[in-house]
Motif scaffolding. Sequence first.
Motif, PDB file in Angstrom:
ATOM      1  N   TYR A   1       9.428   3.865   1.540  1.00  0.00           N
ATOM      2  CA  TYR A   1       8.356   3.299   0.713  1.00  0.00           C
ATOM      3  C   TYR A   1       7.028   4.034   0.859  1.00  0.00           C
ATOM      4  CZ  TYR A   1       7.264   0.930   5.157  1.00  0.00           C
ATOM      5  OH  TYR A   1       6.978   0.651   6.474  1.00  0.00           O
ATOM      6  N   HIS A   2       7.030   5.150   1.613  1.00  0.00           N
ATOM      7  CA  HIS A   2       5.778   5.883   1.776  1.00  0.00           C
ATOM      8  C   HIS A   2       5.312   6.447   0.434  1.00  0.00           C
ATOM      9  CE1 HIS A   2       2.612   8.031   3.815  1.00  0.00           C
ATOM     10  NE2 HIS A   2       2.971   9.144   3.198  1.00  0.00           N
ATOM     11  N   GLY A   3       4.086   6.147   0.087  1.00  0.00           N
ATOM     12  CA  GLY A   3       3.516   6.643  -1.163  1.00  0.00           C
ATOM     13  C   GLY A   3       3.848   5.805  -2.382  1.00  0.00           C
ATOM     14  N   VAL A   4       4.796   4.880  -2.251  1.00  0.00           N
ATOM     15  CA  VAL A   4       5.185   4.064  -3.410  1.00  0.00           C
ATOM     16  C   VAL A   4       5.022   2.568  -3.152  1.00  0.00           C
ATOM     17  CG1 VAL A   4       6.763   5.776  -4.359  1.00  0.00           C
ATOM     18  CG2 VAL A   4       7.615   4.115  -2.717  1.00  0.00           C
ATOM     19  N   GLY A   5       5.077   2.164  -1.880  1.00  0.00           N
ATOM     20  CA  GLY A   5       4.919   0.753  -1.543  1.00  0.00           C
ATOM     21  C   GLY A   5       6.215  -0.033  -1.644  1.00  0.00           C
ATOM     22  N   LEU A   6       6.176  -1.239  -1.128  1.00  0.00           N
ATOM     23  CA  LEU A   6       7.301  -2.174  -1.213  1.00  0.00           C
ATOM     24  C   LEU A   6       7.123  -3.059  -2.432  1.00  0.00           C
ATOM     25  CD1 LEU A   6       7.356  -3.344   2.520  1.00  0.00           C
ATOM     26  CD2 LEU A   6       8.991  -1.784   1.450  1.00  0.00           C
TER      27      LEU A   6
ATOM     28  N   LEU B   1       0.798  -1.221   0.000  1.00  0.00           N
ATOM     29  CA  LEU B   1       0.000   0.000   0.000  1.00  0.00           C
ATOM     30  C   LEU B   1       0.834   1.276   0.000  1.00  0.00           C
ATOM     31  CD1 LEU B   1      -2.923   1.138   0.228  1.00  0.00           C
ATOM     32  CD2 LEU B   1      -2.684   0.953   2.715  1.00  0.00           C
ATOM     33  N   GLY B   2       1.968   1.276   0.721  1.00  0.00           N
ATOM     34  CA  GLY B   2       2.805   2.466   0.782  1.00  0.00           C
ATOM     35  C   GLY B   2       2.377   3.452   1.847  1.00  0.00           C
ATOM     36  N   LYS B   3       2.030   2.938   3.026  1.00  0.00           N
ATOM     37  CA  LYS B   3       1.618   3.782   4.145  1.00  0.00           C
ATOM     38  C   LYS B   3       2.512   3.487   5.348  1.00  0.00           C
ATOM     39  CE  LYS B   3      -2.032   5.743   2.251  1.00  0.00           C
ATOM     40  NZ  LYS B   3      -2.115   7.201   2.028  1.00  0.00           N
ATOM     41  N   CYS B   4       3.311   4.457   5.750  1.00  0.00           N
ATOM     42  CA  CYS B   4       4.214   4.221   6.882  1.00  0.00           C
ATOM     43  C   CYS B   4       4.278   5.430   7.800  1.00  0.00           C
ATOM     44  CB  CYS B   4       5.606   3.842   6.391  1.00  0.00           C
ATOM     45  SG  CYS B   4       6.402   5.070   5.348  1.00  0.00           S
ATOM     46  N   THR B   5       3.139   6.077   8.016  1.00  0.00           N
ATOM     47  CA  THR B   5       3.083   7.233   8.901  1.00  0.00           C
ATOM     48  C   THR B   5       2.627   6.831  10.299  1.00  0.00           C
ATOM     49  OG1 THR B   5       0.846   7.704   8.098  1.00  0.00           O
ATOM     50  CG2 THR B   5       2.658   8.896   7.058  1.00  0.00           C
ATOM     51  N   ILE B   6       3.111   7.572  11.283  1.00  0.00           N
ATOM     52  CA  ILE B   6       2.678   7.394  12.669  1.00  0.00           C
ATOM     53  C   ILE B   6       1.796   8.581  13.022  1.00  0.00           C
ATOM     54  CG2 ILE B   6       3.425   7.219  15.070  1.00  0.00           C
ATOM     55  CD1 ILE B   6       6.085   6.122  14.037  1.00  0.00           C
ATOM     56  N   GLN B   7       0.608   8.287  13.498  1.00  0.00           N
ATOM     57  CA  GLN B   7      -0.337   9.345  13.812  1.00  0.00           C
ATOM     58  C   GLN B   7      -0.633   9.367  15.311  1.00  0.00           C
ATOM     59  OE1 GLN B   7      -3.460   8.201  10.964  1.00  0.00           O
ATOM     60  NE2 GLN B   7      -2.933   9.997   9.762  1.00  0.00           N
ATOM     61  N   THR B   8      -0.844  10.547  15.843  1.00  0.00           N
ATOM     62  CA  THR B   8      -1.133  10.718  17.264  1.00  0.00           C
ATOM     63  C   THR B   8      -2.465  11.439  17.418  1.00  0.00           C
ATOM     64  OG1 THR B   8       1.233  10.866  17.758  1.00  0.00           O
ATOM     65  CG2 THR B   8      -0.292  11.654  19.445  1.00  0.00           C
ATOM     66  N   LEU B   9      -3.324  10.909  18.304  1.00  0.00           N
ATOM     67  CA  LEU B   9      -4.635  11.505  18.550  1.00  0.00           C
ATOM     68  C   LEU B   9      -4.540  12.477  19.719  1.00  0.00           C
ATOM     69  CD1 LEU B   9      -7.696  11.557  17.905  1.00  0.00           C
ATOM     70  CD2 LEU B   9      -7.950   9.727  19.615  1.00  0.00           C
ATOM     71  N   TYR B  10      -4.907  13.723  19.478  1.00  0.00           N
ATOM     72  CA  TYR B  10      -4.941  14.742  20.532  1.00  0.00           C
ATOM     73  C   TYR B  10      -6.395  15.021  20.901  1.00  0.00           C
ATOM     74  CZ  TYR B  10      -0.003  15.605  19.559  1.00  0.00           C
ATOM     75  OH  TYR B  10       1.352  15.462  19.406  1.00  0.00           O
ATOM     76  N   ARG B  11      -6.705  14.802  22.162  1.00  0.00           N
ATOM     77  CA  ARG B  11      -8.069  15.008  22.648  1.00  0.00           C
ATOM     78  C   ARG B  11      -8.343  16.483  22.902  1.00  0.00           C
ATOM     79  NH1 ARG B  11     -11.551  10.983  21.518  1.00  0.00           N
ATOM     80  NH2 ARG B  11     -10.674   8.949  22.054  1.00  0.00           N
ATOM     81  N   LEU B  12      -9.540  16.928  22.521  1.00  0.00           N
ATOM     82  CA  LEU B  12      -9.966  18.295  22.755  1.00  0.00           C
ATOM     83  C   LEU B  12     -10.867  18.353  23.977  1.00  0.00           C
ATOM     84  CD1 LEU B  12     -10.734  19.308  19.060  1.00  0.00           C
ATOM     85  CD2 LEU B  12      -8.607  19.593  20.342  1.00  0.00           C
ATOM     86  N   SER B  13     -11.111  19.550  24.488  1.00  0.00           N
ATOM     87  CA  SER B  13     -11.869  19.724  25.726  1.00  0.00           C
ATOM     88  C   SER B  13     -13.310  19.238  25.613  1.00  0.00           C
ATOM     89  CB  SER B  13     -11.854  21.203  26.142  1.00  0.00           C
ATOM     90  OG  SER B  13     -12.398  22.020  25.113  1.00  0.00           O
ATOM     91  N   ASP B  14     -13.856  19.228  24.392  1.00  0.00           N
ATOM     92  CA  ASP B  14     -15.242  18.794  24.221  1.00  0.00           C
ATOM     93  C   ASP B  14     -15.360  17.280  24.045  1.00  0.00           C
ATOM     94  OD1 ASP B  14     -14.195  18.434  21.730  1.00  0.00           O
ATOM     95  OD2 ASP B  14     -15.630  19.713  20.672  1.00  0.00           O
ATOM     96  N   GLY B  15     -14.230  16.577  24.188  1.00  0.00           N
ATOM     97  CA  GLY B  15     -14.263  15.121  24.069  1.00  0.00           C
ATOM     98  C   GLY B  15     -13.930  14.605  22.682  1.00  0.00           C
TER      99      GLY B  15
END
Length: 276
Positions: A231-236, A199-213
């Motif tokens: 390989y991001h965007g191109v795949g293996l 697929l070519g997806k190798c990003t790490i994402q972080t969830l930041y919670r807001l005050s409204d939940g």
Amino acid sequence: VVNIDADSPADIAEMAKDDLIVEINDIDVKTLNTQQVREMLTGEEGTGIEIEYLRDSEENKTELTFSLYDAPSIHYSLEGEIGYIKMTSFDEGTASEIEYAVQNLLSQGAKGFAVDVRNNSSKEYQYAAKVADIFVKEGTTMYAQYVDDSKKVLYTSDEEMVEQPVAVITNSSTGYAAEMFAVILKDMGGAKLVGTKTLGKCTIQTLYRLSDGSGVLFTTARLVPVSSNDYHGVGLLPDYEKTLSADQELNYYDLSITEDPQIQRAFEVVKNLAEK
């Protein structure tokens, strides 16, 4: 629907194998790709989605409530002298399941392993790293490059490793943690990739919670392999390309091990490596 796990939301909603999902939250699944469908069928515990499906040409609607339940993340069998392991996801127990499967297959005489991570787009990188550790030598297995361009060691492995040759079977829906697993085995374990480009997806994402939940998801880093190219965007790219026909793609989940040309090609690769 190819399988219903016991006590899963689909089981509770009385869905069944061979039901044909046609809409998710009033969106025609024909307008979605595999990854989009997977993401829509994953959510926070307690939230829900509406599913419209066909059973024997009859339309049905149900609401699924996301919940946590126990389900095996792997299936394995000995095929001749090759241990075949199918990983559908990565979770907290996957490494233990793999360790047991590997030892069981070795005790039955396995001379090598074909590990199938097709259609696996799990984002549980930490669990994938633990599984990869079983197959590779000691050392750094993956780096992370952060938004400030700093580069840090993300995962490492110990000295114990599977000595037998390994092939990893991939396709265009092998992404995120499964893609990382494949490249670690290639770079650190000498595994060969068989099948089609990932697929070519190798990003790490972080969830930041807001005050409204609610929350906002930010990309905070990118995985950097030990020796393979970014390989991001191109795949293996596979070491041994093997495609499925249009008909085989359509009936992918109905193919037996002997009918699946990508699995059979992986067996050939492992057998040749074992004989060297």
